[in-house]
Design a protein around this motif. Structure first.
Motif, PDB file in Angstrom:
ATOM      1  N   VAL B 105       0.870  -1.167   0.000  1.00  0.00           N
ATOM      2  CA  VAL B 105       0.000   0.000   0.000  1.00  0.00           C
ATOM      3  C   VAL B 105       0.909   1.219   0.000  1.00  0.00           C
ATOM      4  O   VAL B 105       1.852   1.274   0.786  1.00  0.00           O
ATOM      5  N   ILE B 106       0.675   2.124  -0.904  1.00  0.00           N
ATOM      6  CA  ILE B 106       1.543   3.298  -0.943  1.00  0.00           C
ATOM      7  C   ILE B 106       0.733   4.559  -0.665  1.00  0.00           C
ATOM      8  O   ILE B 106      -0.493   4.559  -0.774  1.00  0.00           O
ATOM      9  N   GLY B 107       1.425   5.608  -0.317  1.00  0.00           N
ATOM     10  CA  GLY B 107       0.776   6.879  -0.039  1.00  0.00           C
ATOM     11  C   GLY B 107       0.763   7.164   1.457  1.00  0.00           C
ATOM     12  O   GLY B 107       1.269   6.379   2.258  1.00  0.00           O
ATOM     13  N   ASP B 108       0.166   8.296   1.801  1.00  0.00           N
ATOM     14  CA  ASP B 108       0.218   8.694   3.211  1.00  0.00           C
ATOM     15  C   ASP B 108      -0.930   8.100   4.036  1.00  0.00           C
ATOM     16  O   ASP B 108      -1.150   8.498   5.179  1.00  0.00           O
ATOM     17  N   MET B 109      -1.641   7.148   3.464  1.00  0.00           N
ATOM     18  CA  MET B 109      -2.665   6.357   4.143  1.00  0.00           C
ATOM     19  C   MET B 109      -3.864   7.185   4.613  1.00  0.00           C
ATOM     20  O   MET B 109      -4.555   6.812   5.547  1.00  0.00           O
ATOM     21  N   THR B 110      -4.089   8.325   3.935  1.00  0.00           N
ATOM     22  CA  THR B 110      -5.223   9.147   4.341  1.00  0.00           C
ATOM     23  C   THR B 110      -6.538   8.551   3.853  1.00  0.00           C
ATOM     24  O   THR B 110      -7.584   8.791   4.449  1.00  0.00           O
ATOM     25  N   ARG B 111      -6.470   7.800   2.769  1.00  0.00           N
ATOM     26  CA  ARG B 111      -7.718   7.183   2.287  1.00  0.00           C
ATOM     27  C   ARG B 111      -7.837   5.805   2.952  1.00  0.00           C
ATOM     28  O   ARG B 111      -7.300   4.815   2.465  1.00  0.00           O
ATOM     29  N   LYS B 114      -8.992   2.498   1.181  1.00  0.00           N
ATOM     30  CA  LYS B 114      -7.969   1.957   0.277  1.00  0.00           C
ATOM     31  C   LYS B 114      -6.941   1.149   1.076  1.00  0.00           C
ATOM     32  O   LYS B 114      -6.488   0.096   0.626  1.00  0.00           O
ATOM     33  N   VAL B 115      -6.594   1.652   2.232  1.00  0.00           N
ATOM     34  CA  VAL B 115      -5.629   0.938   3.068  1.00  0.00           C
ATOM     35  C   VAL B 115      -6.233  -0.404   3.490  1.00  0.00           C
ATOM     36  O   VAL B 115      -5.591  -1.454   3.386  1.00  0.00           O
ATOM     37  N   VAL B 117      -8.579  -2.099   2.032  1.00  0.00           N
ATOM     38  CA  VAL B 117      -8.651  -2.986   0.856  1.00  0.00           C
ATOM     39  C   VAL B 117      -7.272  -3.582   0.590  1.00  0.00           C
ATOM     40  O   VAL B 117      -7.131  -4.790   0.380  1.00  0.00           O
ATOM     41  N   GLY B 118      -6.280  -2.715   0.670  1.00  0.00           N
ATOM     42  CA  GLY B 118      -4.906  -3.165   0.406  1.00  0.00           C
ATOM     43  C   GLY B 118      -4.454  -4.225   1.389  1.00  0.00           C
ATOM     44  O   GLY B 118      -3.692  -5.125   1.032  1.00  0.00           O
ATOM     45  N   ARG B 124     -12.925  -6.035  -1.540  1.00  0.00           N
ATOM     46  CA  ARG B 124     -12.594  -5.128  -2.620  1.00  0.00           C
ATOM     47  C   ARG B 124     -13.853  -4.516  -3.246  1.00  0.00           C
ATOM     48  O   ARG B 124     -13.803  -3.469  -3.874  1.00  0.00           O
TER      49      ARG B 124
END
Lengths: 578, 125
Positions: B105-111, B114-115, B117-118, B124
């Motif tokens: 999972v990439i990004g700053d985990m604000t969503r 999505k985290v 799901v990841g 999903r």
């Protein structure tokens, strides 16, 4: 500021225009166009469609950088696996394993599986930079290749981030001071997919693979090169088994040294026509003529003569196979086979349509490099026209001729013309183009008349030497090529059987005249004999008369003496006083 | 969580037929609720984005994986040895080492969804 001072000095000492440093790309011919190579310490972008040679370009840049220029390199593949790369490049003579073991090369394959990645917010590609950085540090790399951008960025969806990271990647590479080649796919209308890469790169090269008339040609163009002059044309390039070679068809200069040495044409009479010595060594010769006028025979004769002089010859044939040509030449009493066996002569027989013009040129140049001939023949160049237009063929020939001249190779080129209807010196435009490249131009022509066709030969031009302006009849016999004088007499100019007939008529006339003279001589001789006979008769008669007269005179004298004696006796008897 | 509850009922009421991929997935998802998680969060330096990511991950873990997770936070600038193994390109990257398969999972985990799901914590769909 000592640094600026030094810069100023070099500026004045070497080049009037400052150009920043470049490093050799390792790609044959490219450095000629870019005047030195790729910008040192800056990223260059190579873009192109699939199968146009991007990966090869990047790999040659790295591998040749190591093997030829001693620059360690990093190659990051996002598409091909390292094992595949190793295998693919082994066939081109690069032992990537060896380079890796010698700590000269870092080969890395990074897979980016989009399906595995969930994007949850803001991110950057710092991980990639760090990884790249540690690889550069590992071998002290001076060259970096990234192949391809799309494969890397296809793993990510956030375009805004991608664009900023793309810009950051180029800036980062520049900051690291490595010379980088980044490959990217071509966009639909733009040079690259994101339409951004070309702006951040300092040098942009596009590769193209296009098909015209069913023949594929690869082309390379330098779209931009910051701070440097560069060739802007599209340059054909080839991918052969030793890599990419770019053919800078227009960048050749006329600097070859002209030789004073003369070499025989193989046809004694032609040598005579060319100032009794033949061609200059290193000159280019065009033999043009209609079908079946003996162009191939002239080339074969020239080649044969060169082999006899112990010179190596390279013969490119586009119409016949090697064995066919050898067989055909036997019919004019010439056996080329021993030369082939001795390694003096090499044929390269291929259909022109087998591959593109550029490929032909590169094959030819490569063969010249390998075989090192002093004489070169191409039969015929007109067969190249189906695969390229006038300008392309001309520029290809120009390069071939220039290359040959720079190596003092004498080149003979035949050209098939089809101006059957027009006059002796009417020229096709294509021939006009080619002829200006040539130093000597020989023309063969079929002339029809008296129910037969005869070959006429003449020299149109021969730079730098006195040459005959006479037409000759060109005769192919089982003893080779013969050039005969045309009949020029009271009956006009005659050739072929008309010439022979006229000649035999004249020969008859001559015999008759000779006989007449002989007869007259005999007559004179006879008269002389008669005269001499008469003279001797007169002499004989005279001699006879002389004898008679002498006798008579003798008688007279003795008679006188006798009478004197008688008188004396009478006197004695009369006792005359004394 | 109404959706996941109704799914849970569905799964438990039905026996899994072999080859029924959807059912297998649902069952696996069900197992996630008890499995132990080993997570690794890679960040690049101590910047705002990294801090946000660490906070978010911790929050999610505490909410969904209470007492059954290990979280290791690695600064790729500090510790370069692990980078080649996990092939980190983007930062921050959260990797689920266990349970398998590996998840990224990439990004700053604000969503948050999505985290989740990841990490296979929610479906999903």
């Amino acid at each position: 500021m000592p640094a600026t001072k030094r810069k100023m000095n070099t500026k004045t000492a070497h080049a009037p225009i400052f150009e920043f440093e470049k490093i050799p790309s390792g790609i044959k011919g490219l450095d000629d166009i870019t005047r030195g190579g790729l910008p040192k310490g800056r990223p260059s972008l190579v873009s192109g469609g699939p199968g146009c040679g991007k990966t090869l370009f990047a790999m040659e840049f790295i591998a040749r950088g190591i093997t030829e220029y001693g620059d360690p390199g990093v190659f990051i593949a996002f598409e091909e696996k390292t094992d595949d790369l190793k295998k693919n490049f082994k066939s081109m003579g690069f032992d990537l394993d060896d380079l890796v073991n010698r700590k000269k090369l870092v080969l890395d394959h990074i897979t980016v599986e989009r399906s595995e990645i969930e994007e949850t917010g803001e991110y950057d590609l710092e991980g990639l930079f760090i990884r790249l950085g540690s690889m550069i540090d590992e071998v002290g790399a001076k060259r970096v290749a990234i192949d391809t951008l799309e494969a890397l960025f296809s793993g990510f969806t956030n375009e805004a981030i991608l664009r900023s990271e793309l810009r950051r990647l180029f800036l980062w590479l520049k900051d690291r001071g490595v010379t980088a080649v980044v490959t990217g796919e071509r966009g639909d209308r733009t040079i690259t997919k994101y339409g951004l890469e070309e702006y951040v790169a300092d040098c942009v090269i596009t590769l193209d693979h296009r098909v015209t008339n069913q023949i594929a040609t690869r082309r390379l163009r330098i779209v931009k090169y910051r701070g440097s002059i560069h060739g802007t044309d599209e340059y054909p390039f080839l991918i052969s088994n030793d890599g990419i070679s770019v053919l800078p068809i227009t960048s050749m200069s006329l600097t070859h040294i002209a030789s004073d040495e003369r070499i025989s044409t193989g046809i004694p009479k032609l040598d005579t026509m060319l100032g009794a010595k033949g061609f200059y060594r290193g000159s280019s010769i065009l033999v043009s003529g209609q079908a079946g006028t003996g162009k191939t025979s002239i080339s074969a004769t020239f080649v044969d003569a060169a082999c006899r002089r112990n010179e190596k010859c390279l013969f490119f044939i586009f119409e016949e196979s090697e064995s066919q040509l050898i067989r055909n030449m036997k019919s004019i009493g010439m056996d080329l086979e021993p030369w082939v066996k001795k390694g003096m002569l090499r044929f390269h027989a291929v259909r022109p349509t087998a591959y593109s013009l550029e490929m032909h040129l590169s094959t030819m140049l490569k063969l010249i490099d390998e075989f090192k001939p002093t004489v070169l023949a191409v039969d015929p160049i007109s067969n190249l026209y189906p695969i390229g237009d006038d300008i392309q063929v001309r520029s290809m020939l120009m390069r071939l001729i220039d290359y040959a001249k720079s190596l003092q190779i004498t080149g003979l080129f035949t050209n098939l013309t089809n101006d059957a209807e027009t006059g002796m010196y009417s020229l096709e435009p294509t021939e006009m183009h080619v002829s200006s490249l040539m130093d000597v131009w020989l023309i063969l022509k079929n002339i029809e008349g008296n129910g037969e066709r005869n070959r006429i030969f003449s020299i149109i031009k021969s730079r730098g030497m006195a040459h005959s302006n006479q037409l000759r009849e060109f005769v192919l016999s089982d003893r080779g090529i013969q050039l005969r004088d045309l009949y020029k007499g009271t009956e006009g100019v005659l050739f072929g059987s008309a010439r022979m007939a006229q000649e035999s008529r004249e020969a008859g006339e001559r015999i008759r005249r000779n006989e007449e003279t002989a007869r007259k001589k005999r007559e004179l001789e006879a008269k002389k004999t008669v005269m001499e006979n008469e003279i001797s008769l007169i002499r004989a008669k005279f001699a006879r008369e002389e004898d008679e007269i002498k006798v008579l005179i003798g008688q007279d004298v003795s008679r006188q003496k006798a009478s004197e004696n008688v008188m004396k006796e009478i006197a004695v008897q009369r006792k005359v006083d004394k | 969580m109404a959706a996941s509850k109704s799914m849970k009922k569905k799964v438990s009421s039905k026996a899994i037929e072999p080859g029924d991929v959807t059912a297998e997935y649902e069952a696996a998802l069900e197992n996630r609720k008890t499995e132990h998680y080993v997570l690794r969060l890679y960040i690049a330096g101590n910047n705002l984005r990294s801090q946000v990511a660490v906070e978010n991950v911790k929050k999610i873990c505490d909410e969904y994986l209470k007492d059954r997770y290990d979280l290791e936070v690695i600064d790729i600038y500090q510790d370069r040895t692990k980078n080649p193994v996990d092939l980190i390109l983007a930062a921050p990257t959260l990797i689920r080492k266990l349970p398998l398969p590996l998840r990224r999972v990439i990004g700053d985990m604000t969503r948050k969804e999505k985290v989740l799901v990841g990490l296979d914590l929610i479906s999903r769909v």
